[in-house]
Structures are given as structure tokens and as C-alpha cells.
Design a protein around this motif. Structure first.
Motif, PDB file in Angstrom:
ATOM      1  N   TYR A 139      67.198  50.580  13.086  1.00 47.68           N
ATOM      2  CA  TYR A 139      66.195  50.130  14.047  1.00 47.68           C
ATOM      3  C   TYR A 139      66.831  49.397  15.217  1.00 47.68           C
ATOM      4  N   GLU A 140      67.971  48.725  14.998  1.00 47.93           N
ATOM      5  CA  GLU A 140      68.679  48.061  16.096  1.00 47.93           C
ATOM      6  C   GLU A 140      69.236  49.095  17.070  1.00 47.93           C
ATOM      7  N   ALA A 141      69.750  50.194  16.536  1.00 45.65           N
ATOM      8  CA  ALA A 141      70.254  51.269  17.388  1.00 45.65           C
ATOM      9  C   ALA A 141      69.117  51.898  18.188  1.00 45.65           C
ATOM     10  N   VAL A 142      67.957  52.051  17.570  1.00 47.85           N
ATOM     11  CA  VAL A 142      66.785  52.592  18.270  1.00 47.85           C
ATOM     12  C   VAL A 142      66.362  51.631  19.382  1.00 47.85           C
ATOM     13  N   ALA A 143      66.333  50.332  19.091  1.00 49.26           N
ATOM     14  CA  ALA A 143      65.952  49.340  20.098  1.00 49.26           C
ATOM     15  C   ALA A 143      66.924  49.365  21.275  1.00 49.26           C
ATOM     16  N   ARG A 188      54.158  53.599  16.573  1.00 47.43           N
ATOM     17  CA  ARG A 188      54.528  52.331  15.907  1.00 47.43           C
ATOM     18  C   ARG A 188      55.896  51.834  16.360  1.00 47.43           C
ATOM     19  N   ILE A 189      56.831  52.752  16.561  1.00 54.69           N
ATOM     20  CA  ILE A 189      58.184  52.356  16.973  1.00 54.69           C
ATOM     21  C   ILE A 189      58.138  51.713  18.355  1.00 54.69           C
ATOM     22  N   VAL A 190      57.484  52.362  19.307  1.00 52.64           N
ATOM     23  CA  VAL A 190      57.428  51.839  20.675  1.00 52.64           C
ATOM     24  C   VAL A 190      56.607  50.553  20.729  1.00 52.64           C
ATOM     25  N   ILE A 228      62.505  57.847   8.946  1.00 54.82           N
ATOM     26  CA  ILE A 228      63.698  58.453   8.339  1.00 54.82           C
ATOM     27  C   ILE A 228      63.483  58.860   6.889  1.00 54.82           C
ATOM     28  N   VAL A 229      62.370  58.456   6.303  1.00 57.05           N
ATOM     29  CA  VAL A 229      62.038  58.934   4.959  1.00 57.05           C
ATOM     30  C   VAL A 229      61.914  60.458   4.970  1.00 57.05           C
ATOM     31  N   ASP A 230      61.601  61.029   6.136  1.00 50.10           N
ATOM     32  CA  ASP A 230      61.503  62.481   6.269  1.00 50.10           C
ATOM     33  C   ASP A 230      62.844  63.189   6.044  1.00 50.10           C
ATOM     34  N   LEU A 231      63.939  62.437   5.981  1.00 52.48           N
ATOM     35  CA  LEU A 231      65.241  63.040   5.695  1.00 52.48           C
ATOM     36  C   LEU A 231      65.367  63.431   4.229  1.00 52.48           C
ATOM     37  N   GLY A 232      64.423  63.042   3.425  1.00 56.86           N
ATOM     38  CA  GLY A 232      64.444  63.386   2.006  1.00 56.86           C
ATOM     39  C   GLY A 232      65.035  62.275   1.172  1.00 56.86           C
ATOM     40  N   SER A 233      65.573  62.639   0.033  1.00 59.19           N
ATOM     41  CA  SER A 233      66.064  61.642  -0.907  1.00 59.19           C
ATOM     42  C   SER A 233      67.297  60.910  -0.409  1.00 59.19           C
ATOM     43  N   GLN A 234      67.914  61.378   0.668  1.00 53.98           N
ATOM     44  CA  GLN A 234      69.117  60.737   1.201  1.00 53.98           C
ATOM     45  C   GLN A 234      68.818  59.731   2.308  1.00 53.98           C
ATOM     46  N   TRP A 235      67.563  59.412   2.562  1.00 54.00           N
ATOM     47  CA  TRP A 235      67.241  58.569   3.710  1.00 54.00           C
ATOM     48  C   TRP A 235      67.920  57.207   3.645  1.00 54.00           C
ATOM     49  N   GLY A 236      68.165  56.677   2.466  1.00 56.51           N
ATOM     50  CA  GLY A 236      68.801  55.371   2.323  1.00 56.51           C
ATOM     51  C   GLY A 236      70.217  55.328   2.860  1.00 56.51           C
ATOM     52  N   GLN A 237      70.871  56.495   2.941  1.00 56.17           N
ATOM     53  CA  GLN A 237      72.227  56.553   3.494  1.00 56.17           C
ATOM     54  C   GLN A 237      72.223  56.352   5.007  1.00 56.17           C
ATOM     55  N   TYR A 238      71.061  56.420   5.639  1.00 54.46           N
ATOM     56  CA  TYR A 238      70.974  56.300   7.091  1.00 54.46           C
ATOM     57  C   TYR A 238      70.259  55.020   7.520  1.00 54.46           C
ATOM     58  N   GLU A 239      70.189  54.058   6.610  1.00 54.53           N
ATOM     59  CA  GLU A 239      69.635  52.755   6.963  1.00 54.53           C
ATOM     60  C   GLU A 239      70.583  52.047   7.932  1.00 54.53           C
ATOM     61  N   TYR A 240      71.875  52.210   7.719  1.00 53.00           N
ATOM     62  CA  TYR A 240      72.903  51.700   8.621  1.00 53.00           C
ATOM     63  C   TYR A 240      73.569  52.890   9.292  1.00 53.00           C
ATOM     64  N   VAL A 241      73.791  52.782  10.597  1.00 46.07           N
ATOM     65  CA  VAL A 241      74.353  53.883  11.370  1.00 46.07           C
ATOM     66  C   VAL A 241      75.356  53.349  12.387  1.00 46.07           C
ATOM     67  N   THR A 242      76.095  54.267  12.995  1.00 51.66           N
ATOM     68  CA  THR A 242      76.927  53.860  14.122  1.00 51.66           C
ATOM     69  C   THR A 242      76.179  54.045  15.431  1.00 51.66           C
ATOM     70  N   ASN A 243      75.279  55.049  15.474  1.00 52.98           N
ATOM     71  CA  ASN A 243      74.524  55.295  16.682  1.00 52.98           C
ATOM     72  C   ASN A 243      73.300  56.148  16.390  1.00 52.98           C
ATOM     73  N   VAL A 244      72.263  55.962  17.181  1.00 52.73           N
ATOM     74  CA  VAL A 244      71.079  56.811  17.151  1.00 52.73           C
ATOM     75  C   VAL A 244      70.866  57.276  18.580  1.00 52.73           C
ATOM     76  N   GLY A 245      70.812  58.578  18.774  1.00 48.12           N
ATOM     77  CA  GLY A 245      70.693  59.105  20.120  1.00 48.12           C
ATOM     78  C   GLY A 245      69.447  59.954  20.303  1.00 48.12           C
ATOM     79  N   PHE A 246      68.771  59.767  21.436  1.00 49.32           N
ATOM     80  CA  PHE A 246      67.643  60.612  21.820  1.00 49.32           C
ATOM     81  C   PHE A 246      67.425  60.418  23.313  1.00 49.32           C
ATOM     82  N   ALA A 247      66.771  61.353  23.927  1.00 47.03           N
ATOM     83  CA  ALA A 247      66.487  61.290  25.349  1.00 47.03           C
ATOM     84  C   ALA A 247      64.995  61.440  25.566  1.00 47.03           C
ATOM     85  N   ALA A 248      64.535  60.900  26.659  1.00 46.09           N
ATOM     86  CA  ALA A 248      63.113  61.035  26.971  1.00 46.09           C
ATOM     87  C   ALA A 248      62.949  61.336  28.448  1.00 46.09           C
TER      88      ALA A 248
END
Length: 190
Positions: free
Chosen positions: A19-23, A149-151, A170-190
């Protein structure tokens, strides 16, 4: 379903909360003034943004900038300089008002009439983790269709609500979503 990480970094993994990377990315999309508030140019840019209309002045006061109009005029004319505490208030009020003003436009761009936006999730850095303790985590992409909700949490500067909203996505990633609680980066464009 995996639980949240309890002792992140115990074996040397590095990263930040998703969520910090998203912010950070939403802040970059919001287009804040780059010049620091401690420089005259940065202060003037923020003050002009906060005082150009009566609506902006009211929002600035609601966000915590409670100096008189006479003091604001003196700051704008260069006759007086704000204290360090008032510089922090100007910066906080500016970021709060800017987030509020940009949120609706950003939400429309990210939702794209229900099509959503593709988000790239770069996994945590495990280069310092001993080989037997490393887990297989790969780059993932996810299409988020509902950014409301995010915005809203980002605009309100509510870290807990932003974390909850991000985890719900990120729960939509399936059973592995917990591995993506911490990340190096989250990227998206708008």
C-alpha cells in the motif's frame, strides 16, 4: 489462505508494504509541486494554489492552515517568512487539498469505465536472504477494476484503510497473495 507477514526482514528480505508503494505511485500521478516548501518558489507555488479561490482558502483552513489573511499576504509579498512549524502546515495543507482535488479525476482514469487499470507488482528483494530460506516469488500483473476504496483512502491519507483496500485487491492473486504484501515496487499508469 496465507496470513499477514509477522517478522518481515528477519532473514534479510527487503521491501516496502504494497500500500505504501501504491500511495507513492498515486502521489506521482497527482503531480505535486516538486520544489521544496523551504525554497521561496516552492512556498509561493503552494500558497498560490491554496489561496487562489475562496473555495481553496476554505479547504486550506479545514486542512490546518489557520493563519490570518494578513499573514498570508505578508508571506506572498515577501515581507515576512513563515516559521518552520508554519512551513509544515503549508505543506500538509497543500498535499491534503491537492489530493482531494485530484482524487475524482484520478479515480475516473484508473477505473476507465469498468475496464480498470493493469498493475505490475514487483516482488520483494531476497538477494540478502540465505539460499535455503528464499522462496520463489515472481513478477505479477493484476487488473484492478474498482479503485474507489484505494483512492478514497489515499485522498484521506488513511494508511490503515489504504492497506485494507490494497489487500482486498491482491487477494485476487490467489493463494499466493501473502507473498506480495511486501514489494519493491508497484507500477501502473493512468
Amino acid at each position: 489462505m496465507p496470513e499477514r507477514t509477522q517478522e518481515f526482514g528477519k532473514y534479510g528480505a527487503r521491501g516496502i508494504k504494497g500500500y505504501e508503494a501504491v500511495a507513492r505511485r498515486l502521489d506521482a500521478l497527482a503531480g505535486f509541486v516538486v520544489t521544496p516548501v523551504t525554497v521561496r518558489r516552492g512556498l509561493l507555488a503552494r500558497l498560490h494554489y491554496l489561496t487562489r479561490t475562496p473555495h481553496a482558502r476554505a479547504a486550506a483552513r479545514a486542512a490546518g492552515l489557520t493563519v490570518t489573511d494578513r499573514t498570508l499576504k505578508a508571506w506572498l509579498d515577501g515581507r515576512r517568512n513563515p516559521s518552520r512549524k508554519n512551513l509544515e502546515r503549508v505543506e500538509t495543507a497543500y498535499r491534503t487539498v491537492r489530493r482531494h482535488n485530484v482524487a475524482r479525476h484520478l479515480l475516473g482514469r484508473l477505473n476507465r469505465e469498468g475496464r480498470g487499470t493493469r498493475v505490475e507488482i514487483h516482488p520483494l528483494n531476497q538477494s540478502q536472504v540465505p539460499r535455503p530460506r528464499q522462496r520463489f516469488v515472481e513478477f505479477r500483473a493484476l487488473n484492478i477494476r474498482r479503485w474507489d476504496r484505494i483512492v478514497a483512502a489515499w485522498a484521506a491519507d488513511d494508511a490503515q484503510a489504504l492497506d485494507d483496500a490494497w489487500v482486498d485487491q491482491i487477494v485476487d492473486l490467489g493463494s499466493q497473495w501473502g507473498q506480495y504484501e511486501y514489494v519493491t515496487n508497484v507500477g501502473f499508469a493512468a
